[in-house]
Write a protein that holds these residues in place. Structure first.
Motif, short mmCIF file in Angstrom:
data_model
loop_
_atom_site.label_atom_id
_atom_site.label_comp_id
_atom_site.label_asym_id
_atom_site.label_seq_id
_atom_site.Cartn_x
_atom_site.Cartn_y
_atom_site.Cartn_z
N GLU A 35 18.41 5.67 7.65
CA GLU A 35 18.48 6.52 8.84
C GLU A 35 17.05 6.78 9.30
O GLU A 35 16.31 7.57 8.70
N THR A 36 16.61 6.11 10.38
CA THR A 36 15.20 6.18 10.77
C THR A 36 14.98 7.12 11.96
O THR A 36 15.88 7.38 12.75
N PHE A 37 13.75 7.60 12.05
CA PHE A 37 13.30 8.43 13.17
C PHE A 37 12.03 7.80 13.73
O PHE A 37 11.10 7.51 12.99
N THR A 38 12.01 7.62 15.05
CA THR A 38 10.91 6.92 15.71
C THR A 38 10.18 7.85 16.67
O THR A 38 10.80 8.60 17.44
N GLN A 39 8.86 7.81 16.61
CA GLN A 39 8.00 8.49 17.58
C GLN A 39 7.10 7.47 18.26
O GLN A 39 6.67 6.49 17.64
N ILE A 40 6.81 7.70 19.54
CA ILE A 40 5.87 6.86 20.25
C ILE A 40 4.45 7.24 19.83
O ILE A 40 4.09 8.42 19.78
N ASN A 41 3.64 6.26 19.50
CA ASN A 41 2.27 6.50 19.06
C ASN A 41 1.33 6.45 20.26
O ASN A 41 0.99 5.37 20.75
N SER A 42 0.93 7.62 20.76
CA SER A 42 0.03 7.69 21.92
C SER A 42 -1.39 7.98 21.45
O SER A 42 -2.01 8.96 21.85
N TYR A 43 -1.89 7.15 20.53
CA TYR A 43 -3.23 7.34 19.99
C TYR A 43 -4.25 7.38 21.13
O TYR A 43 -4.14 6.59 22.07
N PRO A 44 -5.24 8.31 21.12
CA PRO A 44 -5.68 9.14 20.01
C PRO A 44 -4.91 10.46 19.83
O PRO A 44 -5.24 11.23 18.94
N THR A 45 -3.94 10.78 20.71
CA THR A 45 -3.08 11.93 20.43
C THR A 45 -2.18 11.58 19.25
O THR A 45 -1.46 10.59 19.28
N ILE A 115 2.94 17.43 9.69
CA ILE A 115 2.52 16.14 9.15
C ILE A 115 2.09 15.28 10.32
O ILE A 115 2.88 15.03 11.24
N THR A 116 0.83 14.84 10.32
CA THR A 116 0.32 14.02 11.41
C THR A 116 0.09 12.59 10.92
O THR A 116 -0.14 12.35 9.73
N PHE A 117 0.16 11.65 11.87
CA PHE A 117 0.03 10.22 11.57
C PHE A 117 -1.04 9.61 12.47
O PHE A 117 -0.95 9.73 13.70
N SER A 118 -2.02 8.96 11.88
CA SER A 118 -3.07 8.30 12.64
C SER A 118 -3.11 6.83 12.29
O SER A 118 -3.48 6.46 11.17
N LYS A 119 -2.71 6.00 13.26
CA LYS A 119 -2.70 4.55 13.05
C LYS A 119 -2.92 3.86 14.39
O LYS A 119 -1.98 3.56 15.12
N PRO A 120 -4.19 3.61 14.79
CA PRO A 120 -4.44 2.90 16.04
C PRO A 120 -3.77 1.53 16.06
O PRO A 120 -3.70 0.85 15.03
N GLY A 121 -3.26 1.16 17.22
CA GLY A 121 -2.68 -0.17 17.37
C GLY A 121 -1.21 -0.26 17.04
O GLY A 121 -0.57 -1.28 17.30
N LEU A 122 -0.64 0.79 16.47
CA LEU A 122 0.79 0.80 16.14
C LEU A 122 1.53 1.49 17.27
O LEU A 122 1.26 2.65 17.58
N SER A 123 2.47 0.79 17.92
CA SER A 123 3.13 1.35 19.10
C SER A 123 4.06 2.50 18.77
O SER A 123 4.18 3.46 19.53
N ASN A 124 4.75 2.41 17.63
CA ASN A 124 5.67 3.45 17.21
C ASN A 124 5.42 3.84 15.76
O ASN A 124 4.97 3.02 14.95
N ILE A 125 5.72 5.08 15.44
CA ILE A 125 5.72 5.56 14.06
C ILE A 125 7.18 5.70 13.64
O ILE A 125 7.96 6.42 14.28
N VAL A 126 7.58 5.01 12.56
CA VAL A 126 8.97 5.03 12.11
C VAL A 126 9.01 5.48 10.64
O VAL A 126 8.38 4.85 9.78
N ILE A 127 9.72 6.58 10.39
CA ILE A 127 9.92 7.05 9.01
C ILE A 127 11.40 7.42 8.85
O ILE A 127 12.16 7.42 9.82
N SER A 128 11.80 7.74 7.61
CA SER A 128 13.21 8.05 7.35
C SER A 128 13.43 9.40 6.70
O SER A 128 14.37 10.10 7.03
#
Length: 255
Positions: A35-45, A115-128
């Motif tokens: 069961e995944t949850f996706t966020q859009i990665n708008s780096y540097p936000t 919990i924050t996630f920093s990963k330039p170049g990744l379009s989405n952050i997906v965790i479960s």
């Protein structure tokens, strides 16, 4: 061995930003890696998960499953007693192949967590899944411990010897013996070691249906990554020998 078992997420108020229409942050409360949850990665936000525990609680561990994150992702845990996250306590979580984690022998008492996630170049952050709560440092495992891996794969053999199979997945299904369990907890090497009462409390909390994060050898995570699993037994028993107890725990990896 560490068992990360007490998870306050179920009763928490969750929040997130940059969520696609089809996504619901409360899916993180479903204890399934599928069961995944996706966020859009708008780096540097930085994308984040906010967690309001509704009252300040002692937190000693946080685990986030790996999802689509990689070892160079920077995952940060922030705690505060203010809803604007002023005067925060900040910890960088550690990569361990199957998850990112933070664990401390000393609890941090805060109500609001992020919990924050920093990963330039990744379009989405997906965790479960997210665990935030407490864990046990178990007494020493018996030195004869074996790791048993089973599979859901199935096969049929024709009468002339051909094999026809369906490839499933492999999972850990194994028992560990603990021969030296004290009646009350004690501190060794700066770590509070679980007592019989602590283990019973863990059993009462999760029984055989609520998943935990199992760190089999927490000092060798590069060789043995944390496992998302349940206790695979319908009861727990202790054998007393003078001032110590012994017991066995069986763990079944789940997805």
């Amino acid at each position: 061995m560490q068992i990360h078992f007490k998870n306050y997420l179920q009763d928490a108020i969750l929040g997130a930003e940059n969520i696609p229409v089809s996504q619901n942050v409360y899916s993180l409360k479903v204890p399934h890696l599928s069961e995944t949850f996706t966020q859009i990665n708008s780096y540097p936000t930085l994308p984040y998960i906010s967690i309001d525990l509704q009252s300040a609680k002692d937190i000693r561990s946080c685990v986030v499953n790996i999802g689509n994150l990689t070892s160079d992702t920077v995952v940060t845990l922030i705690g505060s007693n203010n809803s604007d996250y002023s005067s925060p306590v900040t910890n960088t979580m550690i990569y361990a192949e199957t998850c990112f984690y933070w664990a401390s022998n000393t609890a941090i008492n805060k109500r609001y967590w992020k919990i924050t996630f920093s990963k330039p170049g990744l379009s989405n952050i997906v965790i479960s899944t997210v665990h935030i709560g407490d864990y046990l440092n178990m007494p020493g495992i018996d030195q004869g411990a074996k790791l048993t891996y089973n599979t859901t794969s199935s096969r049929d053999l024709s009468i002339s010897g051909q094999v026809y199979g369906d490839l499933g997945y492999q999972y850990l299904d194994t028992s560990f013996d603990f021969p030296t369990i004290p009646e009350t907890n004690w501190v060794r090497g700066g770590k509070t070691i679980a007592s019989r009462k602590d283990i019973i409390n863990m059993w009462n909390t999760v029984q055989n249906s609520t998943p935990v994060w199992l760190f089999i050898w927490e000092n060798s995570l590069a060789q043995h990554a944390p496992v998302f699993c349940v206790l695979n037994q319908s009861s727990i028993e202790f054998t007393k020998s003078e001032i110590l107890y012994s017991t066995s725990l069986n763990f079944l990896e789940v997805k």
